[in-house]
Scaffold this active site. Structure first.
Site, PDB file in Angstrom:
ATOM      1  CG  ASN A  76      -1.697   1.241   1.424  1.00 36.29           C
ATOM      2  OD1 ASN A  76      -1.798   2.047   0.492  1.00 36.29           O
ATOM      3  ND2 ASN A  76      -2.272   1.423   2.602  1.00 36.29           N
ATOM      4  CD1 TRP A  77       3.403   1.001  -2.870  1.00 36.04           C
ATOM      5  CD2 TRP A  77       3.527   2.192  -4.759  1.00 36.04           C
ATOM      6  NE1 TRP A  77       4.122   0.263  -3.786  1.00 36.04           N
ATOM      7  CE2 TRP A  77       4.216   0.971  -4.955  1.00 36.04           C
ATOM      8  CE3 TRP A  77       3.485   3.095  -5.832  1.00 36.04           C
ATOM      9  CZ2 TRP A  77       4.838   0.646  -6.159  1.00 36.04           C
ATOM     10  CZ3 TRP A  77       4.103   2.775  -7.031  1.00 36.04           C
ATOM     11  CH2 TRP A  77       4.772   1.559  -7.196  1.00 36.04           C
ATOM     12  CE  LYS A  78       0.304   3.346   4.892  1.00 34.64           C
ATOM     13  NZ  LYS A  78       0.106   3.460   6.310  1.00 34.64           N
ATOM     14  CG  HIS A  80      -5.764   1.644   5.231  1.00 35.87           C
ATOM     15  ND1 HIS A  80      -5.304   2.601   6.111  1.00 35.87           N
ATOM     16  CD2 HIS A  80      -4.730   0.787   5.030  1.00 35.87           C
ATOM     17  CE1 HIS A  80      -4.047   2.327   6.421  1.00 35.87           C
ATOM     18  NE2 HIS A  80      -3.669   1.238   5.770  1.00 35.87           N
ATOM     19  CD  GLU A 119      -2.837   5.315   6.946  1.00 35.65           C
ATOM     20  OE1 GLU A 119      -2.768   5.390   5.704  1.00 35.65           O
ATOM     21  OE2 GLU A 119      -1.940   4.791   7.653  1.00 35.65           O
ATOM     22  CD  GLU A 150      -3.443  -2.852   7.395  1.00 37.13           C
ATOM     23  OE1 GLU A 150      -2.306  -3.018   6.949  1.00 37.13           O
ATOM     24  OE2 GLU A 150      -4.141  -1.851   7.126  1.00 37.13           O
ATOM     25  N   GLY A 167       2.455   2.059  10.730  1.00 33.53           N
ATOM     26  CA  GLY A 167       3.364   3.193  10.560  1.00 33.53           C
ATOM     27  C   GLY A 167       4.078   3.599  11.837  1.00 33.53           C
ATOM     28  CB  SER A 199       5.376  -1.783  11.897  1.00 31.12           C
ATOM     29  OG  SER A 199       4.898  -0.474  12.126  1.00 31.12           O
ATOM     30  N   GLY A 210       2.869  -1.227   4.271  1.00 33.12           N
ATOM     31  CA  GLY A 210       2.880   0.196   3.935  1.00 33.12           C
ATOM     32  C   GLY A 210       4.296   0.658   3.657  1.00 33.12           C
ATOM     33  N   GLY A 211       4.940   1.244   4.675  1.00 35.30           N
ATOM     34  CA  GLY A 211       6.270   1.855   4.516  1.00 35.30           C
ATOM     35  C   GLY A 211       7.286   0.982   3.789  1.00 35.30           C
TER      36      GLY A 211
HETATM   37  C1  PEP Z   1      -0.706  -0.063   5.932  1.00 34.36           C
HETATM   38  O1  PEP Z   1      -0.691   1.023   5.404  1.00 34.36           O
HETATM   39  O2  PEP Z   1      -1.647  -0.817   5.689  1.00 34.36           O
HETATM   40  C2  PEP Z   1       0.400  -0.446   6.816  1.00 34.36           C
HETATM   41  C3  PEP Z   1       0.340  -1.602   7.417  1.00 34.36           C
HETATM   42  O3  PEP Z   1       1.435   0.435   6.955  1.00 34.36           O
HETATM   43  P1  PEP Z   1       2.887   0.145   7.623  1.00 34.36           P
HETATM   44  O4  PEP Z   1       3.386  -1.136   7.033  1.00 34.36           O
HETATM   45  O5  PEP Z   1       3.718   1.320   7.250  1.00 34.36           O
HETATM   46  O6  PEP Z   1       2.665   0.025   9.090  1.00 34.36           O
END
Ligand code: PEP
Length: 252
Positions: free
Chosen positions: A9-11, A95, A97, A167, A173, A213, A234-235
């Site tokens: 997920n590049w957000k 999600h 966010e 999640e 994050g 994470s 994500g990251g």
């Molecule tokens: C996400 O955006 O779904 C996520 C899990 O982010 P991260 O891996 O950065 O925690």
């Protein structure tokens, strides 16, 4: 059969040039890969250029959201049909966010899931508790109520085209990953609830991703758990090298 999936997920990251560069790097590292299914979810505006890079590769395209209406006066909305025509196979729905920043409710998420399934996109339904829920011992209650709201009225046969992403919000994050035991306990709870609601076969075959994470140092221990079928990243999905390592780890 339950499939393994690693989704990036590049957000709200990457310009058009950066997205194409990252997609090319990921493609180069994973050419011919035949482990877990691979998915990248760039921002809407970069879906088409990224699709051009990956269309003949093993990497699939997904969107980070959709709007549930088909077309019309919904300024800034993007429909499932538009996403399909841009090359998407998957769409992330609910999600944390989207829930926290943009106000997506379980009711809206339910409509978005229906729209995605109706057009043949595979939704990745995201659920997970906040830190205060976990500290108050409410993790399972929150998961249960998010599943009940999102899947309300869904017939059993719709469930075979869905993925669930667990999640925990406190792990997204933050660099604080759930321990393999914490993640497994929630995944097991989700699968048991799906068994009660939709039967054994649906629950057994449904892919449940862990997100929060995930990186190349913790992915091996997480994927070793029985009910963790892959990752929503994500990251670490913004670097081709770490995305590749996580993909290879999930395929062991
Ligand atoms: C996400 O955006 O779904 C996520 C899990 O982010 P991260 O891996 O950065 O925690």
């Amino acid at each position: 059969m339950r499939k393994k999936l690693v989704a990036g997920n590049w957000k709200m990251n990457t310009t058009a040039d950066e997205a194409v560069k990252l997609a090319k790097e990921i493609k180069a590292r994973l050419t011919g890969f035949n482990g877990a299914e691979l998915l990248i979810c760039p921002p809407y505006i970069n879906l088409i250029p990224v699709h051009k890079v990956i269309e003949k590769s093993v990497i699939k395209l997904g969107s980070q959201d959709l709007y549930y209406e088909k077309s019309g006066a919904f300024t800034s909305g993007i429909s499932g049909e538009m996403l399909k025509s841009a090359g998407c196979h998957y769409v992330i729905v609910g999600h944390s966010e989207r829930r926290a920043i943009f106000g997506d409710t379980d009711e809206l998420i339910n409509k978005k899931l229906q729209a995605a399934l109706g057009i043949g996109l595979i939704p990745i339904l995201c659920i997970g508790e906040k830190l205060e829920d976990r500290e108050a011992g409410l993790t399972e209650k929150v998961i249960e109520s998010q599943l009940d709201g999102a899947l309300m009225g869904f017939p059993t046969d719709w469930m075979s085209n869905m993925v669930i992403g667990y999640e925990p919000v406190w792990a997204i994050g933050t660099g604080k990953t759930a321990t393999p035991e914490q993640a497994e306990s929630s995944h097991k709870f989700i699968r048991e609830k799906l068994t009660r609601d939709f039967g054994n076969q649906v629950a057994d075959e449904l892919t449940i991703l862990y997100g929060g994470s995930v990186n190349s140092d913790n992915s091996d221990a997480l994927i070793a758990e029985n009910n963790i079928d892959g990752f929503l990243v994500g990251g670490a999905s913004l670097k081709a090298e770490s995305f590749e390592k996580i993909a290879r780890s999930a395929s062991k």
